[in-house]
Enzyme design. Structure first.
Site, PDB file in Angstrom:
ATOM      1  N   ALA A   1       6.970  14.543  -3.630  1.00  0.00           N
ATOM      2  CA  ALA A   1       6.409  14.927  -2.333  1.00  0.00           C
ATOM      3  C   ALA A   1       5.420  13.902  -1.790  1.00  0.00           C
ATOM      4  O   ALA A   1       5.241  13.804  -0.582  1.00  0.00           O
ATOM      5  CB  ALA A   1       5.753  16.302  -2.422  1.00  0.00           C
ATOM      6  N   CYS A   2       4.799  13.134  -2.660  1.00  0.00           N
ATOM      7  CA  CYS A   2       3.841  12.123  -2.190  1.00  0.00           C
ATOM      8  C   CYS A   2       4.519  11.071  -1.318  1.00  0.00           C
ATOM      9  O   CYS A   2       3.905  10.520  -0.412  1.00  0.00           O
ATOM     10  CB  CYS A   2       3.172  11.425  -3.370  1.00  0.00           C
ATOM     11  SG  CYS A   2       2.100  12.510  -4.309  1.00  0.00           S
ATOM     12  N   ILE A   3       5.797  10.794  -1.621  1.00  0.00           N
ATOM     13  CA  ILE A   3       6.504   9.741  -0.890  1.00  0.00           C
ATOM     14  C   ILE A   3       7.789  10.248  -0.234  1.00  0.00           C
ATOM     15  O   ILE A   3       8.658   9.455   0.132  1.00  0.00           O
ATOM     16  CB  ILE A   3       6.795   8.531  -1.806  1.00  0.00           C
ATOM     17  CG1 ILE A   3       7.560   8.962  -3.070  1.00  0.00           C
ATOM     18  CG2 ILE A   3       5.501   7.810  -2.161  1.00  0.00           C
ATOM     19  CD1 ILE A   3       8.036   7.819  -3.949  1.00  0.00           C
TER      20      ILE A   3
END
Length: 169
Positions: A128-130
């Protein structure tokens, strides 16, 4: 929303904002768009680690997404679940998928990656960070949609709801 904004925004700025935006527009700016445009999603997706738009895994992924976009409420919930699974948000930012922001706050295109480290038994893995989704090497569409539906149903539960429960594949 109004009470919350009044606590953090000066009265002068609130007045300016009320001239610039309708309440609905302001809500969209804060919360994102209420619908998911699949064509925009496809157009603003990158492919990596050996995947292309014509790779079987990718074709099956978009076939599942389009099936969920069929118009019924459960399908639209699935789309929002998938978006949250991969990005941390159930809504698309104003401006569409080109404005997508990952869980770390940075702008990232939605990306599908070939998951060479996963097996056919694996569930898809999200970063989810990227805004990246690792697609395992599923052999067919039926396996793909079954694994996605399982991962999305598990992804909406708290840890304590699934603890000690067998996972049926």
């Amino acid at each position: 929303i109004r009470r919350g904004l009044q606590k953090v925004i000066s009265p002068k700025l609130q007045e300016e904002m009320s001239r610039m935006f309708s309440p609905e527009e302001l809500c969209e700016l804060i919360s994102g768009l209420p619908t998911i445009n699949v064509d925009d999603w496809v157009a603003n997706t990158d492919y990596t680690h050996g995947l292309s738009a014509s790779s079987p895994e990718v074709v099956w992924f978009w076939k599942a997404v389009r099936r969920w976009d069929s118009g019924d409420e459960n399908g639209h919930k699935r789309l929002a679940d998938l978006l949250q699974y991969v990005t941390g948000s159930r809504r698309v930012p104003v401006g569409g998928f080109v404005q997508l922001v990952g869980f770390n706050g940075g702008r990232h295109k939605f990306t599908l990656a070939k998951a060479k480290h996963l097996t056919v038994q694996s569930l898809p893995t999200a970063h989810a960070c990227i805004c990246t989704l690792d697609l395992p090497p599923y052999p067919d569409f039926e396996t793909t949609i079954r694994k996605f539906e399982l991962s999305l149903s598990l992804g909406t539960r708290r840890f304590d709801e699934t603890a000690g429960q067998p996972v049926h594949d």
